[in-house]
Design a protein around this motif. Structure first.
Motif, PDB file in Angstrom:
ATOM      1  N   UNK A   3       0.835  -1.207   0.000  1.00  0.00           N
ATOM      2  CA  UNK A   3       0.000   0.000   0.000  1.00  0.00           C
ATOM      3  C   UNK A   3       0.865   1.250   0.000  1.00  0.00           C
ATOM      4  N   UNK A   4       1.899   1.273   0.834  1.00  0.00           N
ATOM      5  CA  UNK A   4       2.756   2.456   0.923  1.00  0.00           C
ATOM      6  C   UNK A   4       3.544   2.660  -0.366  1.00  0.00           C
ATOM      7  N   UNK A   5       4.163   1.592  -0.870  1.00  0.00           N
ATOM      8  CA  UNK A   5       5.018   1.735  -2.041  1.00  0.00           C
ATOM      9  C   UNK A   5       4.212   2.017  -3.311  1.00  0.00           C
ATOM     10  N   UNK A   6       2.949   1.566  -3.344  1.00  0.00           N
ATOM     11  CA  UNK A   6       2.117   1.786  -4.520  1.00  0.00           C
ATOM     12  C   UNK A   6       1.443   3.148  -4.500  1.00  0.00           C
ATOM     13  N   UNK A   7       0.989   3.577  -3.321  1.00  0.00           N
ATOM     14  CA  UNK A   7       0.170   4.782  -3.222  1.00  0.00           C
ATOM     15  C   UNK A   7       0.869   5.957  -2.556  1.00  0.00           C
ATOM     16  N   UNK A   8       2.105   5.753  -2.091  1.00  0.00           N
ATOM     17  CA  UNK A   8       2.790   6.791  -1.339  1.00  0.00           C
ATOM     18  C   UNK A   8       3.571   7.769  -2.183  1.00  0.00           C
ATOM     19  N   UNK A   9       4.000   8.837  -1.512  1.00  0.00           N
ATOM     20  CA  UNK A   9       4.831   9.856  -2.142  1.00  0.00           C
ATOM     21  C   UNK A   9       5.894  10.333  -1.178  1.00  0.00           C
ATOM     22  N   UNK A  10       6.821  11.169  -1.630  1.00  0.00           N
ATOM     23  CA  UNK A  10       7.925  11.614  -0.780  1.00  0.00           C
ATOM     24  C   UNK A  10       7.468  12.534   0.343  1.00  0.00           C
ATOM     25  N   UNK A  11       8.066  12.337   1.519  1.00  0.00           N
ATOM     26  CA  UNK A  11       7.795  13.171   2.685  1.00  0.00           C
ATOM     27  C   UNK A  11       9.024  13.146   3.576  1.00  0.00           C
ATOM     28  N   UNK A  12       8.967  13.901   4.672  1.00  0.00           N
ATOM     29  CA  UNK A  12      10.105  14.004   5.578  1.00  0.00           C
ATOM     30  C   UNK A  12       9.762  13.458   6.954  1.00  0.00           C
ATOM     31  N   UNK A  13      10.791  13.064   7.695  1.00  0.00           N
ATOM     32  CA  UNK A  13      10.661  12.549   9.050  1.00  0.00           C
ATOM     33  C   UNK A  13      11.928  12.920   9.802  1.00  0.00           C
ATOM     34  N   UNK A  14      11.868  12.913  11.139  1.00  0.00           N
ATOM     35  CA  UNK A  14      13.057  13.232  11.932  1.00  0.00           C
ATOM     36  C   UNK A  14      14.222  12.309  11.614  1.00  0.00           C
ATOM     37  N   UNK A  24      -4.971   4.149   6.270  1.00  0.00           N
ATOM     38  CA  UNK A  24      -5.457   2.811   5.932  1.00  0.00           C
ATOM     39  C   UNK A  24      -6.142   2.184   7.141  1.00  0.00           C
ATOM     40  N   UNK A  25      -7.190   1.408   6.882  1.00  0.00           N
ATOM     41  CA  UNK A  25      -7.924   0.685   7.915  1.00  0.00           C
ATOM     42  C   UNK A  25      -8.057  -0.755   7.464  1.00  0.00           C
ATOM     43  N   UNK A  26      -7.718  -1.704   8.346  1.00  0.00           N
ATOM     44  CA  UNK A  26      -7.828  -3.115   7.993  1.00  0.00           C
ATOM     45  C   UNK A  26      -8.077  -3.930   9.253  1.00  0.00           C
ATOM     46  N   UNK A  27      -8.433  -5.184   9.065  1.00  0.00           N
ATOM     47  CA  UNK A  27      -8.668  -6.098  10.182  1.00  0.00           C
ATOM     48  C   UNK A  27      -7.753  -7.308  10.082  1.00  0.00           C
ATOM     49  N   UNK A  28      -7.318  -7.777  11.246  1.00  0.00           N
ATOM     50  CA  UNK A  28      -6.508  -8.985  11.352  1.00  0.00           C
ATOM     51  C   UNK A  28      -7.334 -10.008  12.113  1.00  0.00           C
ATOM     52  N   UNK A 130      -5.483   2.372  17.166  1.00  0.00           N
ATOM     53  CA  UNK A 130      -5.315   3.562  16.340  1.00  0.00           C
ATOM     54  C   UNK A 130      -3.868   4.050  16.450  1.00  0.00           C
ATOM     55  N   UNK A 131      -3.195   4.129  15.319  1.00  0.00           N
ATOM     56  CA  UNK A 131      -1.820   4.617  15.246  1.00  0.00           C
ATOM     57  C   UNK A 131      -1.804   5.967  14.544  1.00  0.00           C
ATOM     58  N   UNK A 132      -1.122   6.924  15.128  1.00  0.00           N
ATOM     59  CA  UNK A 132      -0.957   8.208  14.434  1.00  0.00           C
ATOM     60  C   UNK A 132      -0.003   8.044  13.261  1.00  0.00           C
ATOM     61  N   UNK A 133       0.954   7.130  13.394  1.00  0.00           N
ATOM     62  CA  UNK A 133       1.960   6.884  12.368  1.00  0.00           C
ATOM     63  C   UNK A 133       2.439   5.447  12.514  1.00  0.00           C
ATOM     64  N   UNK A 134       2.849   4.831  11.402  1.00  0.00           N
ATOM     65  CA  UNK A 134       3.287   3.435  11.474  1.00  0.00           C
ATOM     66  C   UNK A 134       4.274   3.158  10.351  1.00  0.00           C
ATOM     67  N   UNK A 169      -3.046   6.337  10.585  1.00  0.00           N
ATOM     68  CA  UNK A 169      -3.287   7.636   9.956  1.00  0.00           C
ATOM     69  C   UNK A 169      -2.205   7.967   8.937  1.00  0.00           C
ATOM     70  N   UNK A 170      -0.939   7.678   9.277  1.00  0.00           N
ATOM     71  CA  UNK A 170       0.163   7.977   8.358  1.00  0.00           C
ATOM     72  C   UNK A 170       1.040   6.733   8.204  1.00  0.00           C
TER      73      UNK A 170
END
Length: 222
Positions: A3-14, A24-28, A130-134, A169-170
Motif C-alpha cells: 500500500x505504501x510503495x504503490x500509493x505513497x509519495x515523498x515526505x520528511x521525518x526526523x 489505511x484501515x484493515x482487520x486482522x 489507532x496509530x498516528x503513524x506506522x 493515519x500515516x
C-alpha cells in the motif's frame, strides 16, 4: 508495505526521508509469531525488544516511551484492568476506550499507538488500535504484541478473541528501507504468499534465523 510503495509519495521525518501513503484501515483475524509469513520475512532479532516495549513498565532503550507502562500504570491507572471492569459491568458497552497519550507531553515522545478500544461482540473480545503513524516495514513487531494485550484482556473476562482492527493515519516506509521492502514484495509475489497459501522455498532464503521466532506465550482463550 505494498500500500505504501504503490500509493505513497515523498515526505520528511526526523529520521530522514520517507515514502508516505494515505491512511489505511484493515482487520486482522488472527496473528502470532508462528505465522509463516513472519517466519519467512520477519526480523527475529527485534522480537524480544518489541515484546519488552509492550510488557515492561519502564522505558526500554532506544524507545522514548513504554507501551507497557502506559497500558498498566498510566497516570497511576492500570488501564487494562479498568477496561476489563467496564466490560464486565456492561458487556454491551462502547466506552472501553483507553488513551496512550497525555496532554502537553514532549512532541518527540508522543507514542505511535495513540489509543485502544475493546468491545464484546458475539461473545468474543474485539479490539481497535489507532496509530498516528506506522512504519509499514516493522509494523508486525507491534501487531503481534498487541494481539497479546487483546488476549490478556480476553482472558481476564473469560472470553475468546475476535478480530483486531487497525487504523493507521500515516503509514510510511523509510527510504533507507525501501530496497529491502521492494525485495520482500518481489519475493512474496513470486512465491504467491497470501492468505491460506504456504510459504514456498525461495522465500525462506532471506538469511533470517527463523528458529528464533516463537509465539510470545499469550494465547486467546478458545
Amino acid at each position: 508495505m505494498r500500500h505504501v510503495m504503490t500509493n505513497g509519495g515523498p515526505a520528511e521525518d526526523d529520521r530522514g526521508p520517507i515514502v508516505e501513503a494515505p491512511a489505511v484501515l484493515f482487520e486482522i483475524a488472527g496473528l502470532g509469531w508462528e505465522d509463516p509469513i513472519l517466519r519467512a520475512y520477519g526480523d527475529a532479532g527485534k522480537i524480544p525488544l518489541y515484546s519488552r516495549k509492550f510488557s515492561e513498565n519502564t522505558i526500554v532503550p532506544p524507545f522514548k516511551y513504554s507501551y507497557g507502562g502506559r497500558l498498566r500504570h498510566f497516570l497511576g491507572v492500570d488501564q487494562l484492568r479498568w477496561v476489563a471492569g467496564v466490560l464486565r459491568a456492561k458487556p454491551y458497552s462502547k466506552s472501553g476506550w483507553i488513551s496512550l497519550t497525555a496532554p502537553g507531553e514532549p512532541s518527540d515522545a508522543v507514542p505511535c499507538l495513540t489509543s485502544l478500544a475493546f468491545r464484546l461482540r458475539e461473545g468474543r473480545l474485539v479490539t481497535t488500535a489507532a496509530f498516528r503513524s506506522q512504519n509499514a516495514f516493522t509494523s508486525y513487531l507491534n501487531y503481534v504484541p498487541l494481539r497479546s494485550i487483546q488476549s490478556e484482556v480476553a482472558e481476564n473476562l473469560g472470553v475468546g478473541c475476535g478480530s483486531m482492527r487497525v487504523f493507521v493515519d500515516v503509514p510510511h516506509v523509510y527510504v533507507t528501507d525501501a530496497a529491502a521492502v521492494e525485495e520482500i514484495l518481489r519475493l512474496s509475489e513470486r512465491d504467491e504468499v497470501g492468505e491460506g497459501r504456504p510459504v514456498s522455498g525461495p522465500a525462506r532464503r532471506l538469511g533470517r534465523d527463523r528458529g528464533r521466532l516463537r509465539p510470545d506465550g499469550a494465547r486467546c482463550p478458545s
